[in-house]
Write an enzyme that holds these catalytic residues in place. Structure first.
Site, PDB file in Angstrom:
ATOM      1  CE  LYS A  91      -3.856   2.040   2.658  1.00  0.00           C
ATOM      2  NZ  LYS A  91      -4.778   1.859   3.798  1.00  0.00           N
ATOM      3  CB  SER A 101      -8.039   3.893   2.891  1.00  0.00           C
ATOM      4  OG  SER A 101      -7.236   3.222   3.856  1.00  0.00           O
ATOM      5  CB  SER A 153      -8.565   1.006   5.706  1.00  0.00           C
ATOM      6  OG  SER A 153      -9.277   2.189   5.519  1.00  0.00           O
TER       7      SER A 153
HETATM    8  N1  GLN Z   1     -13.231   4.604   6.306  1.00  0.00           N
HETATM    9  C1  GLN Z   1     -12.643   5.011   7.546  1.00  0.00           C
HETATM   10  C2  GLN Z   1     -12.206   6.442   7.417  1.00  0.00           C
HETATM   11  O1  GLN Z   1     -12.479   7.025   6.438  1.00  0.00           O
HETATM   12  C3  GLN Z   1     -11.510   4.115   7.911  1.00  0.00           C
HETATM   13  C4  GLN Z   1     -10.303   4.352   7.096  1.00  0.00           C
HETATM   14  C5  GLN Z   1      -9.160   3.488   7.504  1.00  0.00           C
HETATM   15  O2  GLN Z   1      -9.328   2.456   8.152  1.00  0.00           O
HETATM   16  N2  GLN Z   1      -7.974   3.941   7.152  1.00  0.00           N
HETATM   17  O3  GLN Z   1     -11.592   6.999   8.267  1.00  0.00           O
END
Ligand code: GLN
Length: 480
Positions: free
Chosen positions: A75, A150, A174
């Site tokens: 990532k 994400s 995410s």
């Molecule tokens: N969707 C969540 C956010 O927008 C979690 C994102 C994540 O786990 N990095 O913060």
């Protein structure tokens, strides 16, 4: 070759059925042929081929480990020396990291081959990969749908067989949510199990890196390399590393599974509920005992998260000032304001504003302090649950992957797609998402949540299910 799991590829490399150079070539070709999915921000082709040759030498010398010669992708939140590390943001579009994240270094040391850096929501803020400066990623199961976020690039790359394994990070879901949307296996380890050194910070008390792969066995192999104490991360936990593959086949009879009622209430798509219930039935057949329990504070997790995560992000992102590194505006008057104004996307700005507000003197007690107290309640509720059951199961997401553009206009709608995953991060617990069926060709995930440092048990539970089902082995049409 591209369809094989990491465990199978490792056997192929050892037996000499193919070389790492050949294997790496296959994945690099597939990445080129499938650029329209937009999974990769950077492909490190030359380095990959060099690393593959080194891995082949190591394999020939008999000093290979389980990841030696295996191509993997990172990532783009993990700093990798000499390679652009963008975190999905215009702010870091020009940033070539001068050092490796601990996770990246560990994969190098294991002899894994880095294919490239994967697309993601900007600074990991998002649930759909649509906040990326590099554009949306398409879900290989339905190219009009999002892959989740994400870690959307990671999940889509594994699903489309553009990498046999990828890293992700999970601050509020995410790893698990995109794993569910793309039909792959993902694990968010216990907070502190995987080093955050060199993993670009979003919300430091919640962020945790973990593996994404086709199977639980592959996730175990990757976690073995990723996890462990790191003196460079002050929140890293110094605790012996178990052998994550040793107990994969352990018997599950007598396993106590809890189903929190709050995970199955209004808002959950009935077909998703049916797939999750069918998966739980498989566990009954494997000898598990299932009981319902109630965890009322779970419903507070989204509001609590959207105070704590933005508060931490507003502090973490203050380092992007246009002076030291990253984007700098052309007109140097109001350097700080312009650089940040021009390089951060709308969602990141929204979070910084919310976080700064929640931490301001007049509101700190009402929002931030209150949220921290509720966070504690949520952790305690999990501890009570784990005094009664071994693991909790439920859905990962309320629906299958939604359409690209469908939720971008409504941040709250978007935030609610993490309703079942966020509490786990607030409590710092480990959890997995495994493929558990399909609804009209779109994958559904099952979430398995364990007590602190029970990763080996979770992997065992996931692996046994994958021995009696084949959801994880299905490949989206066009990517076979
Ligand atoms: N969707 C969540 C956010 O927008 C979690 C994102 C994540 O786990 N990095 O913060």
């Amino acid at each position: 070759m591209h369809n094989k799991t990491i465990a199978e590829l490792a056997r192929g490399l050892r037996s000499g059925a193919y070389s790492s150079r050949e294997l790496t070539g296959v994945f690099l070709d597939r990445i080129k042929q499938n650029q329209d999915l937009n999974c990769y921000i950077t492909v490190t082709e030359e380095r990959a081929l060099e690393a593959a040759e080194r891995a082949d030498a190591r394999l020939a010398s008999g000093e290979a480990g389980p990841l030696t010669g295996i191509p993997i992708a990172q990532k783009d939140i993990f700093c990798s020396k000499g390679v652009k590390t963008s975190c999905g943001s215009k702010m870091l579009d020009n940033f070539i990291s001068p050092y490796d994240a601990t996770v990246v270094e560990k994969f190098h040391a294991a002899g894994a081959v880095l294919l490239g850096k994967l697309n993601m929501d900007e600074f990991a803020m998002g649930s759909s990969n649509e906040t990326s400066y590099y554009g949306a990623v398409k879900n290989p199961w339905d190219q009009n749908a999002v892959p989740g976020g994400s870690s959307g690039g990671s999940a889509a790359a594994v699903a489309a067989r553009l990498a046999p394994g990828a890293t992700g990070t999970d601050t509020g879901g995410s790893i698990r949510q995109p794993a569910a949307f793309c039909g792959v296996t993902g694990m968010k380890p216990t907070y502190g199990r995987v080093s955050r050194y060199g993993m670009i910070a979003f919300a430091s008390s919640l962020d945790q890196g973990g593996p994404m792969a086709q199977t639980a066995e592959d996730a175990a192999i990757m976690l073995q390399t990723m996890a462990g104490f790191d003196a460079k991360d002050s929140t890293s936990v110094d605790r012996p590393l178990p052998d994550y593959t040793a107990g994969l086949n352990d018997d599950l009879s007598g396993l106590k599974i809890g189903l929190p009622r709050e995970f199955f209430g209004a808002g959950l798509n009935s077909e998703v509920a049916a797939r999750v219930e069918a998966a739980v039935d498989e566990y009954r057949k494997l000898g598990a005992e299932v009981r319902e329990l109630s965890m009322p504070s779970l419903q507070l997790s989204v509001p609590v998260y959207y105070v704590i995560a933005p508060a931490e992000c507003s502090a973490n992102l203050s380092r992007y000032d246009g002076v030291r590194y990253g984007y700098r505006c052309a007109d140097l008057t109001d350097l700080y304001t312009r650089s940040r104004g021009e390089a951060f996307g709308a969602e990141v700005k929204r979070r910084i504003l919310i976080g700064t507000y929640a931490l301001s003197a007049g509101y700190y007690d009402a929002y931030y302090l209150k949220a921290q107290k509720v966070r504690r309640l949520i952790s305690e509720e999990f501890q009570r649950a784990f005094s009664e059951v071994d693991v909790l199961m439920g859905p990962v997401t309320p629906t299958t992957a939604f359409g690209i553009g469908e939720k971008t206009a409504d941040p709250i709608e978007m935030y609610l797609s993490d309703i079942y995953t966020i509490a786990v991060n607030l409590a710092g617990l480990p959890a997995m998402s495994i493929p558990a069926g399909f609804i009209e060709d779109k994958p559904v995930g099952l979430q398995i949540i364990g007590d602190y440092f029970t990763e080996a048990k979770l992997l065992n539970i996931a692996h046994r299910y994958q021995q009696v089902t084949d959801w994880h082995g299905r490949i989206p049409q066009g990517f076979e």
